[in-house]
Design a protein around this motif. Structure first.
Motif, PDB file in Angstrom:
ATOM      1  N   ALA A   1       4.914   8.359  11.369  1.00  0.00           N
ATOM      2  CA  ALA A   1       3.578   7.816  11.616  1.00  0.00           C
ATOM      3  C   ALA A   1       3.034   7.128  10.370  1.00  0.00           C
ATOM      4  CB  ALA A   1       2.638   8.932  12.074  1.00  0.00           C
ATOM      5  N   VAL A   2       3.288   7.713   9.201  1.00  0.00           N
ATOM      6  CA  VAL A   2       2.865   7.083   7.952  1.00  0.00           C
ATOM      7  C   VAL A   2       3.500   5.706   7.816  1.00  0.00           C
ATOM      8  CG1 VAL A   2       2.981   7.235   5.438  1.00  0.00           C
ATOM      9  CG2 VAL A   2       2.445   9.272   6.777  1.00  0.00           C
ATOM     10  N   TYR A   3       4.799   5.635   8.033  1.00  0.00           N
ATOM     11  CA  TYR A   3       5.525   4.364   7.920  1.00  0.00           C
ATOM     12  C   TYR A   3       4.999   3.339   8.921  1.00  0.00           C
ATOM     13  CZ  TYR A   3       9.482   1.100   8.025  1.00  0.00           C
ATOM     14  OH  TYR A   3      10.273  -0.024   7.984  1.00  0.00           O
ATOM     15  N   ASN A   4       4.804   3.772  10.137  1.00  0.00           N
ATOM     16  CA  ASN A   4       4.351   2.847  11.177  1.00  0.00           C
ATOM     17  C   ASN A   4       2.923   2.364  10.962  1.00  0.00           C
ATOM     18  OD1 ASN A   4       6.791   2.898  12.599  1.00  0.00           O
ATOM     19  ND2 ASN A   4       6.193   4.715  13.757  1.00  0.00           N
ATOM     20  N   SER A   5       2.168   3.059  10.118  1.00  0.00           N
ATOM     21  CA  SER A   5       0.793   2.633   9.827  1.00  0.00           C
ATOM     22  C   SER A   5       0.741   1.482   8.834  1.00  0.00           C
ATOM     23  CB  SER A   5      -0.012   3.813   9.268  1.00  0.00           C
ATOM     24  OG  SER A   5       0.342   4.075   7.912  1.00  0.00           O
ATOM     25  N   GLY A   6       1.874   1.161   8.223  1.00  0.00           N
ATOM     26  CA  GLY A   6       1.910   0.071   7.249  1.00  0.00           C
ATOM     27  C   GLY A   6       2.052   0.530   5.814  1.00  0.00           C
ATOM     28  N   VAL A   7       1.992   1.833   5.567  1.00  0.00           N
ATOM     29  CA  VAL A   7       2.231   2.354   4.222  1.00  0.00           C
ATOM     30  C   VAL A   7       3.687   2.089   3.849  1.00  0.00           C
ATOM     31  CG1 VAL A   7       2.418   4.468   2.847  1.00  0.00           C
ATOM     32  CG2 VAL A   7       0.432   4.100   4.328  1.00  0.00           C
ATOM     33  N   GLN A   8       3.918   1.609   2.630  1.00  0.00           N
ATOM     34  CA  GLN A   8       5.263   1.189   2.262  1.00  0.00           C
ATOM     35  C   GLN A   8       5.908   2.006   1.151  1.00  0.00           C
ATOM     36  OE1 GLN A   8       3.782  -3.011   2.060  1.00  0.00           O
ATOM     37  NE2 GLN A   8       5.750  -3.431   2.995  1.00  0.00           N
ATOM     38  N   PHE A   9       5.110   2.820   0.453  1.00  0.00           N
ATOM     39  CA  PHE A   9       5.727   3.664  -0.566  1.00  0.00           C
ATOM     40  C   PHE A   9       4.951   4.964  -0.694  1.00  0.00           C
ATOM     41  CE2 PHE A   9       2.545   1.316  -3.003  1.00  0.00           C
ATOM     42  CZ  PHE A   9       2.017   2.284  -3.852  1.00  0.00           C
ATOM     43  N   ALA A  10       5.616   5.959  -1.271  1.00  0.00           N
ATOM     44  CA  ALA A  10       4.978   7.262  -1.475  1.00  0.00           C
ATOM     45  C   ALA A  10       5.488   7.883  -2.771  1.00  0.00           C
ATOM     46  CB  ALA A  10       5.276   8.199  -0.305  1.00  0.00           C
ATOM     47  N   TRP A  11       4.565   8.427  -3.536  1.00  0.00           N
ATOM     48  CA  TRP A  11       4.915   9.264  -4.679  1.00  0.00           C
ATOM     49  C   TRP A  11       4.781  10.714  -4.220  1.00  0.00           C
ATOM     50  CZ3 TRP A  11       7.225   6.476  -8.111  1.00  0.00           C
ATOM     51  CH2 TRP A  11       6.777   5.194  -8.435  1.00  0.00           C
ATOM     52  N   ILE A  12       5.788  11.522  -4.494  1.00  0.00           N
ATOM     53  CA  ILE A  12       5.849  12.895  -3.995  1.00  0.00           C
ATOM     54  C   ILE A  12       5.909  13.856  -5.167  1.00  0.00           C
ATOM     55  CG2 ILE A  12       7.196  14.519  -2.622  1.00  0.00           C
ATOM     56  CD1 ILE A  12       8.271  12.069  -1.073  1.00  0.00           C
TER      57      ILE A  12
ATOM     58  N   GLN B   1       0.829  -1.195   0.000  1.00  0.00           N
ATOM     59  CA  GLN B   1       0.000   0.000   0.000  1.00  0.00           C
ATOM     60  C   GLN B   1       0.872   1.257   0.000  1.00  0.00           C
ATOM     61  OE1 GLN B   1      -3.532   0.115   0.055  1.00  0.00           O
ATOM     62  NE2 GLN B   1      -3.385  -2.082  -0.382  1.00  0.00           N
ATOM     63  N   GLY B   2       0.361   2.315  -0.649  1.00  0.00           N
ATOM     64  CA  GLY B   2       1.109   3.561  -0.693  1.00  0.00           C
ATOM     65  C   GLY B   2       0.211   4.778  -0.737  1.00  0.00           C
ATOM     66  N   ILE B   3       0.835   5.943  -0.751  1.00  0.00           N
ATOM     67  CA  ILE B   3       0.119   7.215  -0.853  1.00  0.00           C
ATOM     68  C   ILE B   3       0.851   8.097  -1.860  1.00  0.00           C
ATOM     69  CG2 ILE B   3      -0.760   7.110   1.511  1.00  0.00           C
ATOM     70  CD1 ILE B   3       1.415   9.120   2.319  1.00  0.00           C
ATOM     71  N   ASP B   4       0.201   9.176  -2.280  1.00  0.00           N
ATOM     72  CA  ASP B   4       0.917  10.231  -3.005  1.00  0.00           C
ATOM     73  C   ASP B   4       0.534  11.566  -2.396  1.00  0.00           C
ATOM     74  OD1 ASP B   4      -1.190  11.561  -5.137  1.00  0.00           O
ATOM     75  OD2 ASP B   4      -1.567   9.417  -4.950  1.00  0.00           O
ATOM     76  N   VAL B   5       1.516  12.469  -2.356  1.00  0.00           N
ATOM     77  CA  VAL B   5       1.347  13.727  -1.629  1.00  0.00           C
ATOM     78  C   VAL B   5       1.907  14.898  -2.418  1.00  0.00           C
ATOM     79  CG1 VAL B   5       1.486  12.551   0.604  1.00  0.00           C
ATOM     80  CG2 VAL B   5       3.555  13.544  -0.412  1.00  0.00           C
ATOM     81  N   SER B   6       1.439  16.069  -2.035  1.00  0.00           N
ATOM     82  CA  SER B   6       1.978  17.340  -2.537  1.00  0.00           C
ATOM     83  C   SER B   6       1.886  18.340  -1.388  1.00  0.00           C
ATOM     84  CB  SER B   6       1.174  17.821  -3.747  1.00  0.00           C
ATOM     85  OG  SER B   6      -0.137  18.203  -3.350  1.00  0.00           O
ATOM     86  N   LYS B   7       2.053  19.608  -1.702  1.00  0.00           N
ATOM     87  CA  LYS B   7       2.008  20.635  -0.655  1.00  0.00           C
ATOM     88  C   LYS B   7       0.666  20.672   0.055  1.00  0.00           C
ATOM     89  CE  LYS B   7       0.352  24.488  -3.514  1.00  0.00           C
ATOM     90  NZ  LYS B   7       0.613  25.874  -3.946  1.00  0.00           N
TER      91      LYS B   7
END
Length: 257
Positions: free
Chosen positions: A66-77, A51-57
């Motif tokens: 906290a994101v990492y500890n929730s189980g999220v494993q990747f992020a697009w920035i 599972q992952g997320i993507d973020v911006s400003k």
């Protein structure tokens, strides 16, 4: 970097082995589904192991630990847009996500009224070449809300613009870039094109196959209203199409499969 499997994902994988492995194979799903029934033959996004997320400003200051500890494993920035815009949170997100232990990659939002080479140069000037980063992403969408460039350019021109930027990204970072797209842009431009590139699809109402047909996808942005510890308000959530082993293999140098 080791890949963590959240407890929920481990239980899903165990259930898959005993209850839905055959069904998942028939559906051509690289990952696993926790339940398959006649009313909903497709796996749910949260059933995939990675599972992952993507973020911006717009996500503000993210607590990446906290994101990492929730189980999220990747992020697009989000990094850049057009030829002169740098997301004001990019450098902060880029460094802090890595420090927290996430695999992260940067994306460029294409601006159809700016020369391709200028856009490529802008991305390369602002995104570090980190061997541990995910491949760069080219975000291609129609943007009717743009105040300065709302129109659609011809299909062949769009494909040519994309190819120039993709080639520059691959040459600079040594990894085959990922293409992010929406349903309408895929229909108008990408259908049948760039088949050797990993693709990241947006499909918030249905399983990607319903909207993208037999196009093989690698990442699925399934909601813009996700909730993740460490992020205030909504955040886009994504799933990787595959098992833990598939993910580990995909992370090898120059992933293309």
């Amino acid at each position: 970097m080791s890949t963590r499997v959240p407890p929920k994902s481990r239980s899903v994988l165990r259930r898959c082995l005993s209850t839905v492995a055959v069904a998942a194979t028939m559906l051509g799903v690289a990952g696993c589904a926790s339940s398959i029934n006649t009313s909903d033959p497709y796996p749910h996004a949260m059933d995939f192991a990675i599972q992952g997320i993507d973020v911006s400003k717009y996500q503000g200051d993210v607590d990446w630990s906290a994101v990492y500890n929730s189980g999220v494993q990747f992020a697009w920035i989000k990094a850049t847009e057009g030829g002169d815009y740098l997301d004001e949170k990019f450098r902060q997100n880029w460094e802090m996500a890595r420090a927290a232990g996430l695999r992260r990659g940067a994306y460029h939002f294409i601006y159809w009224c700016r020369p391709a080479r200028e856009q490529a140069a802008w991305f390369l000037a602002n995104v570090p070449n980190d061997p541990m980063a995910l491949p760069p992403v080219l975000d291609v969408e129609w943007n009717e809300q743009s105040k300065t460039c709302p129109h659609h350019i011809p299909r062949e021109q769009a494909l040519e613009t994309m190819q120039i930027i993709l080639d520059a990204m691959e040459q600079a970072y040594g990894k085959r870039p990922v293409i992010y797209t929406s349903v309408d842009f895929h229909r108008d431009v990408l259908n049948g094109e760039f088949m050797s590139y990993p693709i990241w699809v947006r499909s918030v109402k249905t399983y990607p196959t319903v909207k993208y047909g037999n196009r093989r996808w690698h990442f699925w942005q399934h909601t813009a209203q996700g909730a993740v510890p460490g992020v205030h308000g909504y955040v886009d959530r994504n799933a990787f199409y595959g098992s833990v082993t598939d993910w580990q293999n995909w992370l090898q140098p120059n992933p293309q499969g």
